[in-house]
Design a protein around this motif. Sequence first.
Motif, PDB file in Angstrom:
ATOM      1  N   ASP A  84       0.849  -1.199   0.000  1.00  0.00           N
ATOM      2  CA  ASP A  84       0.000   0.000   0.000  1.00  0.00           C
ATOM      3  C   ASP A  84       0.885   1.249   0.000  1.00  0.00           C
ATOM      4  O   ASP A  84       2.023   1.215   0.452  1.00  0.00           O
TER       5      ASP A  84
ATOM      6  N   CYS B 198       2.000   4.898   9.084  1.00  0.00           N
ATOM      7  CA  CYS B 198       1.587   3.485   9.133  1.00  0.00           C
ATOM      8  C   CYS B 198       2.623   2.612   8.437  1.00  0.00           C
ATOM      9  O   CYS B 198       2.429   1.408   8.298  1.00  0.00           O
TER      10      CYS B 198
ATOM     11  N   HIS C 220       3.573   2.622   5.253  1.00  0.00           N
ATOM     12  CA  HIS C 220       3.326   2.226   3.865  1.00  0.00           C
ATOM     13  C   HIS C 220       4.497   2.636   2.970  1.00  0.00           C
ATOM     14  O   HIS C 220       4.680   2.058   1.897  1.00  0.00           O
TER      15      HIS C 220
ATOM     16  N   GLU D 146      -5.342   2.825   1.307  1.00  0.00           N
ATOM     17  CA  GLU D 146      -5.692   1.711   2.205  1.00  0.00           C
ATOM     18  C   GLU D 146      -6.403   2.186   3.466  1.00  0.00           C
ATOM     19  O   GLU D 146      -7.168   1.446   4.069  1.00  0.00           O
ATOM     20  N   GLU D 147      -6.159   3.449   3.879  1.00  0.00           N
ATOM     21  CA  GLU D 147      -6.586   3.907   5.206  1.00  0.00           C
ATOM     22  C   GLU D 147      -8.081   4.252   5.265  1.00  0.00           C
ATOM     23  O   GLU D 147      -8.477   5.377   5.553  1.00  0.00           O
TER      24      GLU D 147
ATOM     25  N   HIS E 196       2.306  -6.291   6.604  1.00  0.00           N
ATOM     26  CA  HIS E 196       2.262  -5.026   7.334  1.00  0.00           C
ATOM     27  C   HIS E 196       3.288  -5.085   8.450  1.00  0.00           C
ATOM     28  O   HIS E 196       3.415  -6.105   9.128  1.00  0.00           O
TER      29      HIS E 196
HETATM   30 ZN    ZN Z   1      -1.175   0.430   7.385  1.00  0.00          ZN
END
Ligand code: ZN
Length: 389
Positions: free
Chosen positions: A76, A101, A103, A135-136, A162
Amino acid sequence: MSLIKEIVSMEAEMTEWRQHLHAHPELGFEENRTADFVATRLEGFGIQVFRGIGKTGVVGVLKVGNETRSIGLRADMDALPIHEHNTFAHRSTNAGTMHACGHDGHTTMLLAAAKYLAESRDFRGQVNFIFQPAEEGIGGAQAMIEDGLFEQFPCDSLFAMHNAPKLEVGTFAAIPGVRTAAGAFFDIEITGKGGHGAFPDQTVDPVIIAGELIGSLQSIVSRNTRPNQTAVLSITQVHAGDAYNVIPGTARLAGTVRTLDLALLQQIETRMRQRVDGVCLAHSGSGTVDFRIIFHPVQNDTQASAIAAEVCDQLVGENHVYRKGPPGTGSEDFSFMSEVVPSCYLNLGNGANSHPLHNHDYDFNDSALVYGASFFARVAERVLQEDDE
Ligand SMILES: [Zn+2]
Ligand SMILES: [Zn+2]
């Protein structure tokens, strides 16, 4: 047991890519520069590139031989609307937007695996490198699927990962079954009758209704959900009024619900509507509920998870690979892809000292890059190995 030496030798280049992406974060469906960055490099590796799949999504295709078998590898690309507090040189240059996050790390690891596979070509079949936008919680996976992702680029199996802040670097988790929660966002609009704060008897106070609902909605989890079923209901927004002496006419509550089971999420929606109607009616007010299911649970396929765990064993040794463990109550829109293609969604250690995901001090740990990139490369070679007839 070892990492891929060609990938280890790319560590400095990967770190440079990752920190560049970190410094230039973009929100979901706005990943234009990120998509350019990815597409330019893929083309440079001699990989065929397809853009605009799910708006800003990018797919790279690398085919060796005439075999029809295929694998998908997904990363992502989007960042979050967070103001970064880090002061290091690669901090965000896009104020209010941050790769909180990791990514940036996911994208880098998949790019590095693409570079390695395009050079080594030690497989027979097709590798689809899927760089997903948004993705969020804003629908990037569905956007790619609706644009024909799996019709145009068929995948026999699919792998994604992830980073996980609580796991040590060099540690993986490849666990079959449900891995992440189904998630919904909700808005509750309460309508009363506004008036003077000194004469409440002449009003219908939506703040009182909101207060009762905050308590009542929690009892959906404690009283209507089986004790052994996972359910979380969090009210994260309370909005009403803007004066000391005015009872407002409306109030709004908003929040999120998470369950490991989609049917339970739908039952909670029904209970929420009943409570909002009932509590509002008891006070002569009215309420509406907008309940939107944003994520389904990620369901890891047994066979894909076993293959992923074997590949991780070869990279880091089985003592550093978790094959069992409870699912989390976080959510991930890879779920929509895992409903279409047998998949494994792994976790990759970001180090015990990592700040939590979505925190303004978070940073992807560059020492994890060689592990994730080696995984993506090896799983493609394993699934598409030449003597696998
Ligand atoms: Zn994430
Ligand atoms: Zn996130």
